[in-house]
Design a protein around this motif. Structure first.
Motif, mmCIF file in Angstrom:
data_model
loop_
_atom_site.group_PDB
_atom_site.id
_atom_site.type_symbol
_atom_site.label_atom_id
_atom_site.label_comp_id
_atom_site.label_asym_id
_atom_site.label_seq_id
_atom_site.Cartn_x
_atom_site.Cartn_y
_atom_site.Cartn_z
ATOM 1 N N LEU A 24 0.853 -1.181 0.000
ATOM 2 C CA LEU A 24 0.000 0.000 0.000
ATOM 3 C C LEU A 24 0.890 1.232 0.000
ATOM 4 O O LEU A 24 1.955 1.240 0.621
ATOM 5 C CB LEU A 24 -0.909 -0.027 1.231
ATOM 6 N N GLU A 25 0.415 2.276 -0.678
ATOM 7 C CA GLU A 25 1.205 3.508 -0.779
ATOM 8 C C GLU A 25 0.281 4.711 -0.602
ATOM 9 O O GLU A 25 -0.832 4.733 -1.120
ATOM 10 C CB GLU A 25 1.889 3.570 -2.149
ATOM 11 N N VAL A 26 0.769 5.688 0.146
ATOM 12 C CA VAL A 26 0.071 6.967 0.282
ATOM 13 C C VAL A 26 1.067 8.063 -0.066
ATOM 14 O O VAL A 26 2.113 8.183 0.571
ATOM 15 C CB VAL A 26 -0.470 7.193 1.707
ATOM 16 N N LYS A 27 0.735 8.860 -1.080
ATOM 17 C CA LYS A 27 1.620 9.952 -1.480
ATOM 18 C C LYS A 27 1.257 11.224 -0.727
ATOM 19 O O LYS A 27 0.119 11.416 -0.302
ATOM 20 C CB LYS A 27 1.506 10.182 -2.990
ATOM 21 N N ALA A 28 2.236 12.078 -0.551
ATOM 22 C CA ALA A 28 2.025 13.338 0.156
ATOM 23 C C ALA A 28 0.906 14.130 -0.508
ATOM 24 O O ALA A 28 0.870 14.280 -1.729
ATOM 25 C CB ALA A 28 3.316 14.151 0.182
ATOM 26 N N GLY A 29 -0.024 14.626 0.310
ATOM 27 C CA GLY A 29 -1.110 15.452 -0.193
ATOM 28 C C GLY A 29 -2.345 14.705 -0.636
ATOM 29 O O GLY A 29 -3.346 15.321 -1.009
ATOM 30 N N GLU A 30 -2.310 13.374 -0.569
ATOM 31 C CA GLU A 30 -3.445 12.575 -1.017
ATOM 32 C C GLU A 30 -4.440 12.295 0.108
ATOM 33 O O GLU A 30 -4.089 12.306 1.279
ATOM 34 C CB GLU A 30 -2.976 11.197 -1.520
ATOM 35 N N ILE A 31 -5.674 11.997 -0.296
ATOM 36 C CA ILE A 31 -6.591 11.221 0.533
ATOM 37 C C ILE A 31 -6.650 9.841 -0.110
ATOM 38 O O ILE A 31 -7.044 9.704 -1.273
ATOM 39 C CB ILE A 31 -8.013 11.810 0.579
ATOM 40 N N GLN A 200 -15.907 9.049 -2.810
ATOM 41 C CA GLN A 200 -16.276 10.349 -3.379
ATOM 42 C C GLN A 200 -15.230 11.418 -3.078
ATOM 43 O O GLN A 200 -15.005 12.325 -3.892
ATOM 44 C CB GLN A 200 -17.640 10.796 -2.824
ATOM 45 N N ILE A 201 -14.589 11.335 -1.912
ATOM 46 C CA ILE A 201 -13.636 12.395 -1.530
ATOM 47 C C ILE A 201 -12.175 11.981 -1.714
ATOM 48 O O ILE A 201 -11.284 12.827 -1.664
ATOM 49 C CB ILE A 201 -13.864 12.868 -0.082
ATOM 50 N N ALA A 202 -11.922 10.679 -1.907
ATOM 51 C CA ALA A 202 -10.537 10.188 -1.990
ATOM 52 C C ALA A 202 -9.956 10.389 -3.389
ATOM 53 O O ALA A 202 -10.676 10.496 -4.382
ATOM 54 C CB ALA A 202 -10.489 8.720 -1.607
ATOM 55 N N HIS A 203 -8.623 10.420 -3.432
ATOM 56 C CA HIS A 203 -7.920 10.417 -4.722
ATOM 57 C C HIS A 203 -7.749 8.989 -5.237
ATOM 58 O O HIS A 203 -7.956 8.724 -6.417
ATOM 59 C CB HIS A 203 -6.543 11.074 -4.576
ATOM 60 N N ARG A 204 -7.361 8.104 -4.328
ATOM 61 C CA ARG A 204 -7.171 6.701 -4.697
ATOM 62 C C ARG A 204 -7.775 5.803 -3.620
ATOM 63 O O ARG A 204 -8.013 6.245 -2.504
ATOM 64 C CB ARG A 204 -5.681 6.363 -4.854
ATOM 65 N N GLY A 205 -8.002 4.545 -3.988
ATOM 66 C CA GLY A 205 -8.574 3.623 -3.025
ATOM 67 C C GLY A 205 -8.002 2.226 -3.152
ATOM 68 O O GLY A 205 -7.517 1.824 -4.216
#
Length: 234
Positions: A24-31, A200-205
């Protein structure tokens, strides 16, 4: 740039394997949202990042490997965890709960400034400043839990089921606040049963099932995915 990265992470409760090698990856500034049914491993993923469960594999945060670090060290590095069920201190006032969130901040002036900043997002808390947490509504307690997480000025906020048990109007309000926080640059990893609103509010899931990631994509793509629609959006 990746702010959080999990590589082949397994998590265990005693002899039970709860996560079976997830990436799993979360980039800076993402939801980024993690959706799945009860018991799929969503909360365990957040606890793994925070060092609260036994893990194997690699967990990276802001370029540093944090696998096996103590939870308080991980928290101080810039990870704030708002757990499922809120878990505020019910006998402490709003003020005292917020001060507990800044446990390692020595400057009283800085603590006061951060409390005032939290009132920008949660004006209701200013009205309840001297009220004990346990006497507030569920929505107010959720606001307090998020505000407490922000007191360490984290680089990422891990939110576990923030809409659980709330009336629809309060759910909408919480999701609006999440978007507002993100608009200021706050990175957010969101675990949520309300898959439709989360996507609805996320960038990626990511979709997790029995401890394994089975799907990952842009949130808007996942909203139209038949497998996701049938399992989580029906």
């Amino acid at each position: 740039m990746s702010l959080v990265e999990l590589n082949n992470v397994q998590a265990f409760y005693g002899g039970i394997e709860a996560l079976k090698g997830i990436n799993l990856e979360v980039k800076a500034g993402e939801i980024v949202t993690l959706i799945g049914s009860n018991g799929a491993g969503k909360s365990t993923t957040l606890k793994s990042i925070c060092g609260q469960v036994q893990t194997k594999g690699e967990i990276w945060f802001d370029g540093q490997k944090i696998t096996s670090l103590e939870p308080h060290v991980i928290a101080q590095s810039g990870i704030a965890h708002v757990p499922e069920g809120r878990r505020i201190f019910p006998r402490l006032t709003v003020k005292e709960n917020l001060e507990m969130g800044a446990f390692s901040v020595k400057s009283k002036k800085l603590i006061k400034e951060r409390i005032e900043k939290s009132f920008v997002y949660f004006p209701r808390l200013k009205e309840r400043y001297h009220q004990t947490g346990g006497t507030m509504s569920g929505g107010e307690q959720q606001m307090l839990a998020i505000a407490r997480g922000l007191m360490m000025n984290p680089k990422i906020l891990l939110l576990d089921e923030p809409s659980m048990g709330l009336a629809p109007v309060l759910v909408d309000q919480i999701f609006e606040i999440i978007q507002e926080l993100n608009s200021t640059g706050m990175t957010i990893l969101l675990v949520e049963q309300n898959a439709y609103q989360a996507l609805q509010i996320a960038h990626r899931g990511y979709v997790i099932q029995t401890g394994e990631i089975i799907l990952q994509d842009d949130a808007k793509v996942l909203l139209t995915n038949n497998q996701v629609r049938e399992a989580y959006l029906a």
